[in-house]
Design a protein around this motif. Structure first.
Motif, PDB file in Angstrom:
ATOM      1  N   GLN A  70      44.701  34.356  75.436  1.00 58.07           N
ATOM      2  CA  GLN A  70      43.319  34.792  75.197  1.00 58.07           C
ATOM      3  C   GLN A  70      43.033  36.126  75.878  1.00 58.07           C
ATOM      4  OE1 GLN A  70      40.256  31.448  75.388  1.00 58.07           O
ATOM      5  NE2 GLN A  70      42.049  30.441  76.253  1.00 58.07           N
ATOM      6  N   ASP A  71      43.542  36.272  77.111  1.00 53.06           N
ATOM      7  CA  ASP A  71      43.266  37.510  77.842  1.00 53.06           C
ATOM      8  C   ASP A  71      43.948  38.700  77.183  1.00 53.06           C
ATOM      9  OD1 ASP A  71      41.901  38.726  80.053  1.00 53.06           O
ATOM     10  OD2 ASP A  71      43.858  39.109  80.940  1.00 53.06           O
ATOM     11  N   VAL A  72      45.148  38.497  76.673  1.00 51.35           N
ATOM     12  CA  VAL A  72      45.852  39.575  75.967  1.00 51.35           C
ATOM     13  C   VAL A  72      45.001  40.062  74.792  1.00 51.35           C
ATOM     14  CG1 VAL A  72      47.835  40.085  74.482  1.00 51.35           C
ATOM     15  CG2 VAL A  72      48.178  38.951  76.680  1.00 51.35           C
ATOM     16  N   VAL A  73      44.468  39.107  74.020  1.00 50.98           N
ATOM     17  CA  VAL A  73      43.657  39.471  72.850  1.00 50.98           C
ATOM     18  C   VAL A  73      42.376  40.175  73.276  1.00 50.98           C
ATOM     19  CG1 VAL A  73      42.329  38.551  70.911  1.00 50.98           C
ATOM     20  CG2 VAL A  73      44.612  37.649  71.384  1.00 50.98           C
ATOM     21  N   ILE A  74      41.688  39.640  74.295  1.00 49.71           N
ATOM     22  CA  ILE A  74      40.388  40.202  74.669  1.00 49.71           C
ATOM     23  C   ILE A  74      40.564  41.584  75.297  1.00 49.71           C
ATOM     24  CG2 ILE A  74      39.900  39.441  77.051  1.00 49.71           C
ATOM     25  CD1 ILE A  74      37.588  38.758  74.078  1.00 49.71           C
ATOM     26  N   ARG A  75      41.612  41.796  76.094  1.00 51.67           N
ATOM     27  CA  ARG A  75      41.864  43.123  76.671  1.00 51.67           C
ATOM     28  C   ARG A  75      42.249  44.112  75.574  1.00 51.67           C
ATOM     29  NH1 ARG A  75      42.465  43.639  82.338  1.00 51.67           N
ATOM     30  NH2 ARG A  75      42.358  41.653  83.469  1.00 51.67           N
ATOM     31  N   TYR A  76      43.017  43.659  74.610  1.00 52.26           N
ATOM     32  CA  TYR A  76      43.411  44.504  73.477  1.00 52.26           C
ATOM     33  C   TYR A  76      42.176  44.958  72.694  1.00 52.26           C
ATOM     34  CZ  TYR A  76      45.352  45.495  68.785  1.00 52.26           C
ATOM     35  OH  TYR A  76      45.667  46.058  67.572  1.00 52.26           O
ATOM     36  N   GLU A  77      41.288  44.024  72.387  1.00 56.91           N
ATOM     37  CA  GLU A  77      40.092  44.377  71.603  1.00 56.91           C
ATOM     38  C   GLU A  77      39.121  45.222  72.421  1.00 56.91           C
ATOM     39  OE1 GLU A  77      39.931  44.088  68.542  1.00 56.91           O
ATOM     40  OE2 GLU A  77      41.361  42.521  68.013  1.00 56.91           O
ATOM     41  N   ARG A  78      39.072  45.000  73.733  1.00 60.53           N
ATOM     42  CA  ARG A  78      38.218  45.829  74.596  1.00 60.53           C
ATOM     43  C   ARG A  78      38.721  47.270  74.587  1.00 60.53           C
ATOM     44  NH1 ARG A  78      39.145  43.393  79.243  1.00 60.53           N
ATOM     45  NH2 ARG A  78      37.563  41.783  79.008  1.00 60.53           N
ATOM     46  N   LEU A  79      40.034  47.442  74.667  1.00 58.39           N
ATOM     47  CA  LEU A  79      40.622  48.785  74.617  1.00 58.39           C
ATOM     48  C   LEU A  79      40.380  49.455  73.272  1.00 58.39           C
ATOM     49  CD1 LEU A  79      44.007  48.007  76.416  1.00 58.39           C
ATOM     50  CD2 LEU A  79      42.244  49.572  77.261  1.00 58.39           C
ATOM     51  N   ARG A  80      40.226  48.645  72.247  1.00 57.50           N
ATOM     52  CA  ARG A  80      39.947  49.196  70.906  1.00 57.50           C
ATOM     53  C   ARG A  80      38.464  49.489  70.698  1.00 57.50           C
ATOM     54  NH1 ARG A  80      43.142  47.220  66.124  1.00 57.50           N
ATOM     55  NH2 ARG A  80      41.348  45.896  65.724  1.00 57.50           N
ATOM     56  N   GLY A  81      37.692  49.372  71.785  1.00 55.62           N
ATOM     57  CA  GLY A  81      36.295  49.787  71.736  1.00 55.62           C
ATOM     58  C   GLY A  81      35.314  48.721  71.323  1.00 55.62           C
ATOM     59  N   LYS A  82      35.773  47.461  71.192  1.00 52.29           N
ATOM     60  CA  LYS A  82      34.865  46.392  70.745  1.00 52.29           C
ATOM     61  C   LYS A  82      33.946  45.935  71.886  1.00 52.29           C
ATOM     62  CE  LYS A  82      36.990  45.674  66.647  1.00 52.29           C
ATOM     63  NZ  LYS A  82      37.903  44.546  66.473  1.00 52.29           N
ATOM     64  N   ASP A  83      32.822  45.332  71.494  1.00 51.92           N
ATOM     65  CA  ASP A  83      31.971  44.641  72.464  1.00 51.92           C
ATOM     66  C   ASP A  83      32.620  43.275  72.659  1.00 51.92           C
ATOM     67  OD1 ASP A  83      30.015  43.557  74.027  1.00 51.92           O
ATOM     68  OD2 ASP A  83      28.524  43.363  72.436  1.00 51.92           O
ATOM     69  N   ALA A  84      33.639  43.255  73.507  1.00 50.07           N
ATOM     70  CA  ALA A  84      34.498  42.081  73.649  1.00 50.07           C
ATOM     71  C   ALA A  84      33.894  41.100  74.647  1.00 50.07           C
ATOM     72  CB  ALA A  84      35.887  42.517  74.097  1.00 50.07           C
ATOM     73  N   LEU A  85      33.562  39.914  74.160  1.00 48.01           N
ATOM     74  CA  LEU A  85      32.948  38.876  74.996  1.00 48.01           C
ATOM     75  C   LEU A  85      33.885  37.674  75.061  1.00 48.01           C
ATOM     76  CD1 LEU A  85      30.638  37.410  76.492  1.00 48.01           C
ATOM     77  CD2 LEU A  85      29.684  36.810  74.253  1.00 48.01           C
ATOM     78  N   TRP A  86      34.299  37.326  76.263  1.00 47.50           N
ATOM     79  CA  TRP A  86      35.083  36.116  76.467  1.00 47.50           C
ATOM     80  C   TRP A  86      34.208  35.159  77.248  1.00 47.50           C
ATOM     81  CZ3 TRP A  86      40.442  35.855  79.420  1.00 47.50           C
ATOM     82  CH2 TRP A  86      41.006  34.591  79.214  1.00 47.50           C
ATOM     83  N   VAL A  87      33.698  34.151  76.556  1.00 47.74           N
ATOM     84  CA  VAL A  87      32.787  33.179  77.164  1.00 47.74           C
ATOM     85  C   VAL A  87      33.582  32.238  78.065  1.00 47.74           C
ATOM     86  CG1 VAL A  87      31.231  31.247  76.700  1.00 47.74           C
ATOM     87  CG2 VAL A  87      31.172  33.284  75.240  1.00 47.74           C
ATOM     88  N   VAL A  88      33.066  32.032  79.270  1.00 49.43           N
ATOM     89  CA  VAL A  88      33.783  31.187  80.226  1.00 49.43           C
ATOM     90  C   VAL A  88      32.854  30.113  80.781  1.00 49.43           C
ATOM     91  CG1 VAL A  88      33.280  32.762  82.143  1.00 49.43           C
ATOM     92  CG2 VAL A  88      35.192  31.163  82.336  1.00 49.43           C
ATOM     93  N   GLY A  89      33.445  28.991  81.102  1.00 53.26           N
ATOM     94  CA  GLY A  89      32.666  27.913  81.717  1.00 53.26           C
ATOM     95  C   GLY A  89      33.553  26.709  81.956  1.00 53.26           C
ATOM     96  N   THR A  90      32.974  25.674  82.519  1.00 53.05           N
ATOM     97  CA  THR A  90      33.721  24.446  82.789  1.00 53.05           C
ATOM     98  C   THR A  90      33.018  23.258  82.157  1.00 53.05           C
ATOM     99  OG1 THR A  90      32.605  24.396  84.925  1.00 53.05           O
ATOM    100  CG2 THR A  90      34.877  25.147  84.921  1.00 53.05           C
TER     101      THR A  90
END
Length: 904
Positions: A70-90
């Motif tokens: 998941q982190d690979v994808v979200i960092r990749y999309e963030r670098l591509r300029g997206k408003d990248a949101l990775w929702v976190v919780g327990t």
């Protein structure tokens, strides 16, 4: 950029790459400065929700795989300029959390029932604030760039509001109802659990045969006055309500509909015809206990027995209680189910109703046994660890069959893409045969069911007690349902309740629903993924995510499933301590091949730590030669072939990397960037530019190194961020830099020229190694008739040929007579004389002897592997080793044969 979040400035790199300090420094910097979700209001959204780990959990190797991807994808999309949101919780993890808190109380000689429900729940909240959420700190160590500013918990007030609304709405729509059905009951935890939380284990048990006498002097056509039944659970006969036979079984046709007597209870019931009874199995007759067996429940319903009339012989602890008809003998009341089993067999034997199992001993004498030994597939609760008891209770159910229709259509239409596609068949098979979903749990910790029972005998479902009272009227006293909801019921709302639903005007909800991707282990496809699809489509009228990526399990090195009992569990935090988070992350990606499990291999993790070190040393080399970070996103101008070539390699690598990420081929993505960094950049480009650091080369080298850091960042975020800042003063962090846009093309002529040089050097080095020639030995070389293209390449690169290939130039004339080796490069076949370089005869003898040995070993192993007896009967690891040894000897024989051929 403000003072607090300004980028770190450049500095001289340390001689040794040490991950721990770098990781702690950069993670704190990223999180403190809000860089996991920078302000990008006008950017296209990209959204992932994290499968919420249990609040009781700690990071295991499966979490490490799941969250790395998941982190690979979200960092990749963030670098591509997206408003990248990775929702976190327990997740509040109802059963698991209540167990943890109760165990702690037991250690203090305390127990839950010493408190009111409210007091106990307060204690759970105390535990959560003090000890819960260990895993969130561990996810940070892995480098997960989640939006911690919006961290959520499934028991948060806004989430609870969403859960209650969903329950009430589904109830009002007729999709949630209360029913008396059999459930999987855990007598230790004293709650219902789902089919998915039941583990089937093999246990050694018995198969007992009994006589059930026919009533009223009725006899079968064969003259017998009883029916033989067999069971693995004799204790349940205390609640028997029928005996079933197959309608076409000639042995029993005459007694279908007749009464039978249960010997211990004296209960009269019917012989019923039902196809569930298999004439080929045992006696063909089956005792039916509809209140304590899932198959019997269905037979009972078909026989006209209403669920409300089915007899129950157990309490919540699986101890015997009196049935509604009062026919259970008093001596059984209060007994544990397994003690009752022994007593039932004893009493049936005493009364002459046990049919003994007969075997013969070694001397041929008959030996009688009370039961036939059997290996039984026995259900256990995955958390309570005790045998599950089918138990007839009133529970709340969701009409899963109706809710499953929309997700199935979404997958068929492509609105949800399942990757790998092979999982679609499994998905449809489960969804098409889905059973009512029992969502009530007999716990104190969790979302309490919003239902109240009135003194008027009615049930009132409402979002608040005030609303329920208003529905009931002033004169009705209400008592709330004591059950809580299944944890998976609430987590099914995760993709939209975390974004602000039920507030339909929530900006987050409008922008980030549906999510783009869900990354999940295949093992929770039905626990969680399918249920999110149901609830998302039902309440949002849109899919919860466009793609569902299902990865495999992380297994031990030998392919075995990891388990504490086997002692083969791998601690990801231990690997991070030893090799760094970057190395573990890269291993996870490189080994994640769609549809296959990941085999743990610590040597590979160590290898990727070495990869990070290789990059570190390359950056130090560049830094020491005045090469700094680039100020350009586009490739600099280049005139030399080697600089044109490396720019073209960047262009091809970016394209291959983008394609791999689009296809969610994590292994292909990792291997693409790995080979570019190690082979093209570190091994060849740096070698080719040594001694020639002009302004163009410095600019190109700095730019290429920047592209490497950006491309590698999603996989290895820590080392890349450190190097990014060490190579120059930056106006921002790497985590929010721009994805490569070389704005250049591949120069075919430059590519051809450099690849010719690489082939020459590589092949020469291989040949020298094969023939035992010292790597540094300078040799003569001849090429009588070069093509015009090859001639120009050689003419343009005399220094590189001499320095890297260790040749005294290449003469365009025939080689002198005598032994020589031939080395290929492009269309050229270069001749290198060996007279005076090595002892030809001795070398031939050495090679021939080694070749014979390798061929003999390979043939022997080939014979063993061709023997079906060995392949089928030997241990799998022995067969695997034989295959590996055969491949090794075969390759060695091929190499030695090639070396001999070189000698002519």
């Amino acid at each position: 950029m403000t003072e607090t979040n300004s980028a770190q400035t450049s500095g001289e790199l340390a001689k040794t790459f040490e991950p721990s300090g770098i990781e702690a420094k950069w993670y704190a910097h990223w999180e403190t400065n809000g860089l996991f979700r920078p302000e990008r209001p006008d950017a296209a959204p990209y959204t992932i929700v994290n499968p919420p780990p249990n609040v009781t959990g700690s990071l295991h190797i499966g979490h490490a795989l799941d969250n790395t991807l998941q982190d690979v994808v979200i960092r990749y999309e963030r670098l591509r300029g997206k408003d990248a949101l990775w929702v976190v919780g327990t997740d509040h993890a109802g059963i698991a959390t209540q167990m943890v808190v109760e165990r702690q109380m037991e250690a203090r000689q305390d127990k839950r029932t010493n408190y009111t429900r409210e007091q106990f729940v307060d204690k759970v909240w105390e535990w959560k604030h003090e000890s819960g959420g260990t895993i969130t700190g561990q996810l940070r160590r892995l480098g997960c760039s989640m939006d911690w500013s919006r961290e959520q918990f499934t028991m948060d007030p806004h989430f609870t509001k969403a859960v209650v609304k969903v329950f009430v709405d589904l109830y009002n729509q007729g999709l949630i109802y209360r029913d008396k059905r059999l459930v999987n009951w855990d007598p230790k935890l004293k709650t219902a659990i789902s089919d998915l939380e039941v583990e089937t284990r093999e246990t050694q048990g018995g198969f007992w045969h009994f006589k059930y006498p026919l009533a009223d002097d009725v006899k079968r056509d064969d003259g017998l006055d009883y029916i033989e039944v067999a069971t693995t659970r004799p204790e349940t006969m205390l609640a028997d309500m029928a005996v079933a036979v197959h309608p076409d079984d000639e042995r029993y046709k005459s007694v279908i509909g007749k009464d039978i007597l249960q010997p211990l209870t004296g209960r009269r019931f019917k012989v019923v015809a039902d196809e569930h009874a298999d004439p080929e199995l045992g006696s063909g007759a089956v005792k039916i206990t509809p209140g304590h067996d899932f198959n019997d429940f269905e037979v009972g319903k078909r026989a006209g027995i209403k669920a409300a009339d089915m007899l129950n012989m157990f309490d919540a602890e699986a101890k015997v209680v009196q049935t509604a008809d009062g026919l259970v003998p008093a001596e059984f009341i209060g007994m544990d189910r397994f003690d009752a089993r022994k007593l039932v067999v004893e009493r049936m034997k005493e009364a002459g109703f046990l049919i003994q199992h007969v075997t013969k001993d070694k001397e041929g004498n008959e030996v009688q046994h009370d039961a036939e030994p059997r290996t039984i597939q026995t259900p256990f609760g995955d958390r309570g660890g005790v045998v599950i008891e089918p138990w007839l209770t009133d529970q709340w159910y969701v009409d899963a069959e109706t809710l499953a229709k929309a997700p199935m259509e979404a997958v068929r239409s492509g609105a949800i893409e399942i990757v790998p596609k092979t999982w679609e068949k499994t998905f449809f098979n489960w969804m098409e045969n889905i059973q009512p979903w029992c969502v009530s749990r007999q716990l104190w910790w969790g979302h309490r069911i919003p239902a109240w029972y009135g003194s008027d005998g009615q049930c009132y479902v409402a979002e608040t007690e005030e609303e329920a009272q208003a529905k009931a009227g002033a004169g009705v006293t209400l008592e709330r349902d004591s059950d809580v909801l299944d944890t998976w019921f609430s987590s099914a709302l995760w993709p939209f309740a975390t974004l602000g639903w039920p507030d339909q005007d929530s900006p987050l909800l409008k922008k980030h629903y549906p999510n783009d991707l869900l990354v999940s282990g295949f093992d929770i496809l039905f626990f969680w993924d399918a249920r999110m699809a149901m609830q998302g489509l039902h309440f949002m009228k849109e899919v919860p995510w466009k793609k569902l990526y299902l990865h495999g399990l992380v297994r031990a090195a030998d392919g075995a499933k990891m388990s504490k009992s086997k002692g083969n569990v791998v601690d990801p935090l231990g690997l991070i301590d030893k090799y760094g988070a970057d190395a573990l992350r890269f291993f996870m990606c490189a080994m994640e091949s769609q549809g296959r499990d990941v085999k743990m291999d610590e040597k590979r993790v160590e290898g990727y730590r070495n990869f990070a070190t290789k990059l570190w040393n390359a950056a130090r080399f560049c830094q020491s030669n005045g090469i700094t970070g680039s100020i350009s996103i586009a490739a600099p101008a280049a005139t030399s072939a080697v600089n044109k070539w490396i720019i073209g390699e960047v262009v091809e690598t970016v394209a291959a990397l983008d394609q791999a990420m689009a296809d969610l081929r994590f292994d292909a993505a990792a291997n693409t960037v790995y080979h570019f960094v190690w082979d093209q950049f570190c091994d060849w480009y740096i070698e080719l530019i040594k001694g020639n650091f002009d302004a163009e080369t410095k600019a190109v080298a700095g730019w290429v190194l920047d592209q490497i850091l950006v491309m590698l960042h999603p996989f290895m975020p820590f080392v890349t961020e450190e190097l990014w800042h060490a190579l120059g003063t930056r106006d921002g962090e790497l985590i929010v830099a721009a994805w490569p846009k070389p704005e250049a093309s591949v120069d075919a002529a430059a590519k051809r020229e450099v690849e010719w040089l690489i082939a020459l050097v590589s092949n020469l080095r291989t040949a020298k190694n094969e023939l035992g020639i010292a790597p540094g030995a300078k040799l003569d070389a001849y090429l009588p008739e070069p093509s015009a293209q090859t001639r120009s390449i050689i003419a343009a690169n005399p220094a590189a040929i001499e320095r890297l290939a260790r040749l005294n130039g290449i003469r365009f004339e025939p080689a002198p007579a005598g032994a020589a080796m031939q080395v290929g490069a492009g269309d050229a076949n270069i001749v290198v004389p060996l007279e005076g370089v090595i002892d030809i005869a001795a070398e031939k003898a050495r090679l021939e002897k080694a070749l014979a040995t390798s061929q003999k070993e390979a043939k022997s192993l080939e014979g063993r592997l061709g023997n079906p007896s060995f392949v089928e009967k030997a241990k799998p690891e022995a067969v695997e080793k034989a295959r590996a040894d055969h491949a090794m000897h075969a390759a060695e024989a091929e190499r030695l044969a090639a070396a001999l051929q070189r000698l002519g």
